[in-house]
Design an enzyme around this catalytic site. Structure first.
Site, PDB file in Angstrom:
ATOM      1  N   TRP A   1       3.984  -6.227  13.162  1.00  0.00           N
ATOM      2  CA  TRP A   1       4.793  -7.152  12.355  1.00  0.00           C
ATOM      3  C   TRP A   1       6.233  -7.033  12.862  1.00  0.00           C
ATOM      4  O   TRP A   1       6.782  -5.927  12.887  1.00  0.00           O
ATOM      5  CB  TRP A   1       4.697  -6.710  10.886  1.00  0.00           C
ATOM      6  CG  TRP A   1       5.431  -7.568   9.917  1.00  0.00           C
ATOM      7  CD1 TRP A   1       5.381  -8.929   9.799  1.00  0.00           C
ATOM      8  CD2 TRP A   1       6.302  -7.091   8.879  1.00  0.00           C
ATOM      9  NE1 TRP A   1       6.171  -9.329   8.748  1.00  0.00           N
ATOM     10  CE2 TRP A   1       6.755  -8.227   8.170  1.00  0.00           C
ATOM     11  CE3 TRP A   1       6.747  -5.835   8.472  1.00  0.00           C
ATOM     12  CZ2 TRP A   1       7.626  -8.140   7.086  1.00  0.00           C
ATOM     13  CZ3 TRP A   1       7.607  -5.751   7.398  1.00  0.00           C
ATOM     14  CH2 TRP A   1       8.031  -6.892   6.715  1.00  0.00           C
TER      15      TRP A   1
ATOM     16  N   ASP B   1       1.896   1.516   6.497  1.00  0.00           N
ATOM     17  CA  ASP B   1       2.319   0.278   5.840  1.00  0.00           C
ATOM     18  C   ASP B   1       1.040  -0.433   5.397  1.00  0.00           C
ATOM     19  O   ASP B   1       0.221  -0.826   6.237  1.00  0.00           O
ATOM     20  CB  ASP B   1       3.106  -0.571   6.844  1.00  0.00           C
ATOM     21  CG  ASP B   1       3.584  -1.888   6.233  1.00  0.00           C
ATOM     22  OD1 ASP B   1       3.261  -2.167   5.062  1.00  0.00           O
ATOM     23  OD2 ASP B   1       4.286  -2.645   6.939  1.00  0.00           O
TER      24      ASP B   1
ATOM     25  N   ALA C   1      -0.153  -3.522   3.243  1.00  0.00           N
ATOM     26  CA  ALA C   1       0.305  -4.732   2.539  1.00  0.00           C
ATOM     27  C   ALA C   1      -0.854  -5.652   2.173  1.00  0.00           C
ATOM     28  O   ALA C   1      -0.629  -6.671   1.518  1.00  0.00           O
ATOM     29  CB  ALA C   1       1.309  -5.480   3.409  1.00  0.00           C
TER      30      ALA C   1
ATOM     31  N   LYS D   1       0.800  -9.596  -1.704  1.00  0.00           N
ATOM     32  CA  LYS D   1      -0.345 -10.400  -1.267  1.00  0.00           C
ATOM     33  C   LYS D   1      -1.541 -10.202  -2.193  1.00  0.00           C
ATOM     34  O   LYS D   1      -2.154 -11.163  -2.621  1.00  0.00           O
ATOM     35  CB  LYS D   1      -0.759 -10.016   0.158  1.00  0.00           C
ATOM     36  CG  LYS D   1       0.371  -9.675   1.088  1.00  0.00           C
ATOM     37  CD  LYS D   1       0.974 -10.869   1.766  1.00  0.00           C
ATOM     38  CE  LYS D   1       2.201 -10.435   2.533  1.00  0.00           C
ATOM     39  NZ  LYS D   1       2.620 -11.331   3.565  1.00  0.00           N
TER      40      LYS D   1
END
Ligand code: LMR
Length: 394
Positions: A127, A208, A210, A243
């Site tokens: 990302w 991370d 998400a 999300k």
């Protein structure tokens, strides 16, 4: 003084978002920013979120500040969701952040405060904001190989060989699941290898996460993280609720740190102090909605069912796209998208092909070939397959 201010580097994902909004064509298809869309192309508020919000409006009698690290009930609810009980509370420090992005920032600021010489090891690709934040915080970073682009699979050998170059105290940035932008995740034996390597070389993983729930399911998507948590002394986690609770604009996020008990209090105090120096008190509404859902069995079950339906829909779109591209091109070159996980896949397209997709066919992908599968609908899928076949021929 601002006449010497260098213009910031544009973010590729946000550029695609703006270009899509400006495109007047009705037939345009947004496979850019990582937002889930339903069969009608909408991103509705989840039912459990609506109900939790209604309850909050009814019951909440103050909006005064929480604590600098946010509400401890949010920490506990998120720890249970992410870690499934593998880490004792006495080894956990946590702070609510401004979304997953804020959680990454907080995690990296903590690393800089503890060890400014630590180098981040970041997957290539990743990302893009990981790199932007690392540089903004002032930490050095190096890429590690990740994607075998032809196979659409993990480049295990390259990844492990690169991470062998890391020095004790360095930090390995990992995606907990649904790797952004590739959709390629380590399997359980890879996670075991990553944990063993971190242990042997004294590296600290920063995970991370998400997209928990979008890959194989809520628990399966956290299995790698839980393995690291159960095996290693220290793990940093940056988690997002944007999300999987569909609360993008509420900025729900949390930075969590697993430490030896003796270090826990100073880490907790540092996370709070870092919040104080940037946002003071973290946003609360989204975090409180998440806590309400996760601590009420009926709401939690409804939310998990809705998320599971979203996950299955993305999986069907993946299979549908693989099949449609196969039918259009007579080749299985993009068959791997069916096996990948979460919202994203990286298609083996040149920048010229990505531009042609956008300009000639109104199909918006991010530079590097990232497409958001959750941006497809049953209606747009054949159009996208035809567009892909056309640019692959050109
Ligand atoms: C994405 O990767 O598209 C999302 O995480 C949105 C963002 O902030 O980049």
């Amino acid at each position: 003084m601002f006449d010497r201010l260098p213009a910031p580097q544009p973010d590729g994902i946000l550029q695609v978002m703006a270009a899509f909004r400006a495109d007047p064509r009705d037939s345009k298809v947004d496979l850019g920013v990582g937002v889930y869309k339903d069969a009608d192309g909408n991103t509705p508020v989840m039912g459990a979120v609506k109900r939790a919000e209604a309850r909050l409006v009814e019951a909440q009698d103050t909006k005064t500040y929480t604590a600098l690290a946010g509400d401890p009930a949010f920490h506990q609810a998120m720890a249970a969701l992410l870690l499934g009980g593998v880490t004792p509370a006495a080894r956990l420090a946590a702070a609510a952040a401004t979304g997953g992005t804020g959680a990454v920032r907080l995690g990296l600021e903590l690393i800089r405060a503890a060890n400014p010489a630590a180098r981040l090891w970041i997957s290539r690709p990743t990302w893009p904001n990981h790199i932007t934040i690392a540089e903004a915080v002032g930490l050095a970073w190096s890429p590690y190989r990740y994607l075998d682009a032809e196979a659409g699979a993990l480049d295990r050998t390259g990844m492990m060989a690169d991470l062998e170059q890391a020095a004790a105290g360095d930090v390995v940035v990992l995606h907990g699941c649904c790797h952004n932008p590739t959709g390629v995740d380590p399997d359980l034996s890879d996670w075991a290898e990553i944990a063993a390597l971190c242990e042997r070389r004294g590296l600290i993983p920063m995970v991370d996460i998400a997209y928990q729930g979008f890959g194989e399911g809520l628990d399966a998507d956290a299995a790698g993280l839980r393995h690291l948590a159960s095996r290693l002394e220290r793990v940093i986690i940056a988690a997002s609720g944007a999300k999987n609770f569909g609360m993008y604009r509420e900025r729900v996020g949390i930075a969590m740190v697993i430490t030896p008990e003796a270090e826990r209090d100073v880490v907790q105090a540092t996370l709070a102090a870092l919040n104080r120096a940037s946002i003071s008190f973290p946003p609360d509404h989204g975090a409180r909605v998440v806590t309400t859902i996760l601590t009420d069995p009926a709401l939690k079950a409804d939310w998990a069912d809705e998320l599971e339906a979203m996950r299955q829909r993305i999986q069907r779109l993946r299979e549908g796209l693989a099949e449609a591209v196969r039918a259009e091109t007579g080749s299985d070159r993009m068959g791997f998208v069916a096996a990948q996980k979460g919202m994203f896949s990286t298609l083996p397209l040149t920048e010229a092909q990505i531009a042609a997709l956008r300009e000639d066919h109104g199909v918006y992908a991010v530079g590097g070939g990232r497409v958001n599968m959750a941006g497809l609908t049953e209606e747009s899928l054949p159009q996208v397959a035809r567009a892909l076949a056309a640019v692959l021929r050109s």
